[in-house]
Every structure is written in structure tokens, then in C-alpha cells.
Design a protein around this motif. Structure first.
Motif, PDB file in Angstrom:
ATOM      1  N   THR A  70       0.840  -1.203   0.000  1.00 35.01           N
ATOM      2  CA  THR A  70       0.000   0.000   0.000  1.00 35.01           C
ATOM      3  C   THR A  70       0.874   1.251   0.000  1.00 35.01           C
ATOM      4  OG1 THR A  70      -1.855  -1.096   1.075  1.00 35.01           O
ATOM      5  CG2 THR A  70      -1.698   1.302   1.361  1.00 35.01           C
ATOM      6  N   GLU A  71       1.869   1.269   0.861  1.00 42.75           N
ATOM      7  CA  GLU A  71       2.790   2.412   0.922  1.00 42.75           C
ATOM      8  C   GLU A  71       3.561   2.554  -0.389  1.00 42.75           C
ATOM      9  OE1 GLU A  71       6.618   4.013   3.520  1.00 42.75           O
ATOM     10  OE2 GLU A  71       5.633   2.147   4.113  1.00 42.75           O
ATOM     11  N   ALA A  72       3.980   1.430  -0.965  1.00 41.31           N
ATOM     12  CA  ALA A  72       4.722   1.464  -2.227  1.00 41.31           C
ATOM     13  C   ALA A  72       3.852   2.020  -3.359  1.00 41.31           C
ATOM     14  CB  ALA A  72       5.229   0.070  -2.575  1.00 41.31           C
ATOM     15  N   ASN A  73       2.602   1.560  -3.464  1.00 44.58           N
ATOM     16  CA  ASN A  73       1.709   2.067  -4.503  1.00 44.58           C
ATOM     17  C   ASN A  73       1.478   3.557  -4.336  1.00 44.58           C
ATOM     18  OD1 ASN A  73       1.288  -0.340  -5.906  1.00 44.58           O
ATOM     19  ND2 ASN A  73      -0.402  -0.949  -4.588  1.00 44.58           N
ATOM     20  N   ASN A  74       1.222   3.991  -3.123  1.00 41.72           N
ATOM     21  CA  ASN A  74       0.986   5.407  -2.837  1.00 41.72           C
ATOM     22  C   ASN A  74       2.199   6.247  -3.236  1.00 41.72           C
ATOM     23  OD1 ASN A  74      -0.326   7.692  -1.794  1.00 41.72           O
ATOM     24  ND2 ASN A  74       0.367   7.273   0.275  1.00 41.72           N
ATOM     25  N   LEU A  75       3.371   5.806  -2.829  1.00 39.95           N
ATOM     26  CA  LEU A  75       4.611   6.516  -3.149  1.00 39.95           C
ATOM     27  C   LEU A  75       4.831   6.597  -4.660  1.00 39.95           C
ATOM     28  CD1 LEU A  75       7.390   7.705  -2.176  1.00 39.95           C
ATOM     29  CD2 LEU A  75       8.240   5.363  -2.267  1.00 39.95           C
ATOM     30  N   ALA A  76       4.672   5.470  -5.337  1.00 41.05           N
ATOM     31  CA  ALA A  76       4.928   5.433  -6.782  1.00 41.05           C
ATOM     32  C   ALA A  76       3.931   6.289  -7.554  1.00 41.05           C
ATOM     33  CB  ALA A  76       4.886   3.994  -7.284  1.00 41.05           C
ATOM     34  N   LEU A  77       2.652   6.136  -7.271  1.00 35.73           N
ATOM     35  CA  LEU A  77       1.637   6.861  -8.038  1.00 35.73           C
ATOM     36  C   LEU A  77       1.702   8.366  -7.811  1.00 35.73           C
ATOM     37  CD1 LEU A  77      -1.326   4.380  -7.591  1.00 35.73           C
ATOM     38  CD2 LEU A  77      -0.040   4.826  -9.686  1.00 35.73           C
ATOM     39  N   LYS A  78       1.777   8.772  -6.562  1.00 33.60           N
ATOM     40  CA  LYS A  78       1.855  10.213  -6.281  1.00 33.60           C
ATOM     41  C   LYS A  78       3.176  10.781  -6.794  1.00 33.60           C
ATOM     42  CE  LYS A  78      -1.216  10.497  -2.316  1.00 33.60           C
ATOM     43  NZ  LYS A  78      -1.301  10.674  -0.862  1.00 33.60           N
TER      44      LYS A  78
END
Length: 180
Positions: A70-78
Motif C-alpha cells: 500500500t505504501e509502495a503504490n501510494n509513493l509510486a503513483l503520487k
């Protein structure tokens, strides 16, 4: 009872647990600290990063560790959206994305980004023709889940990446959590 949801949680391999305990007991310093006490932890982290990088076909220096997918997706997308907003604010996704992706996309919509969803074929894979129809000059990002966490469906990543070659400003975020 038979447990079948290894996508949600998998018991740790005993060798992994042994290695974790050994590291936790002997490498007590933050590997990012600049002290001699941190040298063993830093060396172990660098070795682990090189091993993981080799498995993924990249340099260990390109890895970013997070606490969760979840943290990885948030970091990558934003991170991608904010870095490339000068090229546009159009983002593509599918309806099969994980809630961590959908939540981040909702936040980006609040910030003025436009999100469109690519249709899926009857078998659940992305409709490549619809993807082609939705791509625009201001499309900066496509996010897609490589393998669906609930049904195990695999997306045709190579075909998708071939289509995106004609759109060099469009980056592709692949949530490959379940692919591993």
C-alpha cells in the motif's frame, strides 16, 4: 482446515525467520547511520539489495524499501503524477486495481488529475483496443495490477508495454505484489 488465501498472508519460511532473528539480535544499528556500529547492518542490507536486484533484473541501488505494498503504490503513483504533471494530468487504470491504488487515484482526482478506466474483456484482461483509444498526448500514467489478488488473473504486460512505446510521456506503474 485448509488455508487457501496465501495472497493475503503466507507463513514465513523458517529460514527467513532464522535470518531475521540473527540480524535483529546482532545488527542493532540503523544501516543509514554513519557510524562503525552500523557497518554490519549496512553491509547486510547492501548484500540483500544486490540479491533482490539480481532476481528482479535491476541494480540493488534502484530498490526503495517500504513497509507495505500500500505504501509502495501510494509513493509510486503520487511520485510519478507529481513529477510528470508538466506533461499532463491524464491517468489510466482498470477497475481491478487494489484499494491502495484506487485510494491514491481518488486523492489525485482531488488534486485536479483526470482518471479514466480501461475496459476489461470478458476474461478479465485489459481491452488493448480500448487502451489505445484512451491514450492521449497528455496521458502521463497507466497503473495496472499484474496479477489480481482475488482471482489470480494475469494481465498481458508485454502487450501493454508495447502499446505504451508510442507514448513516451506515459509511465507504467505495475502493482506486482501478487505476481511475486
Amino acid at each position: 482446515m485448509i488455508y487457501l488465501d496465501y495472497a493475503a498472508h503466507t507463513p514465513a519460511d523458517p529460514r527467513v525467520l532464522q535470518r531475521f532473528v540473527a540480524c535483529e539480535r546482532t545488527m542493532i544499528c540503523n544501516p543509514n547511520t554513519h557510524s562503525r556500529l552500523a557497518d554490519p547492518a549496512r553491509a547486510a542490507l547492501q548484500q540483500a539489495s544486490q540479491t533482490i536486484g539480481a532476481l528482479l533484473g535491476c541494480s540493488g541501488d534502484h530498490l526503495i524499501y517500504t513497509g507495505s505494498a500500500t505504501e509502495a503504490n501510494n509513493l509510486a503513483l503520487k511520485g510519478l503524477a507529481h513529477q510528470y504533471k508538466k506533461d499532463g494530468k491524464h491517468i489510466l487504470a482498470t477497475y481491478l486495481e487494489h484499494s491502495s491504488v484506487n485510494g491514491t487515484l481518488a486523492k489525485l482526482v482531488d488534486e485536479g488529475y483526470e482518471v479514466e478506466y480501461v475496459d476489461l474483456k470478458e476474461d478479465g484482461t485489459i481491452d488493448l483496443d480500448h487502451l489505445k483509444d484512451l491514450l492521449r498526448r497528455d496521458t502521463i500514467l497507466l497503473t495496472i495490477c499484474a496479477v489480481d489478488s482475488e482471482i489470480g488473473l494475469q494481465q498481458p504486460l508485454e502487450s501493454i508495454l508495447n502499446i505504451l512505446e508510442a507514448y513516451p510521456k506515459c509511465k507504467c506503474h505495475v502493482d506486482a505484489t501478487q505476481a511475486v
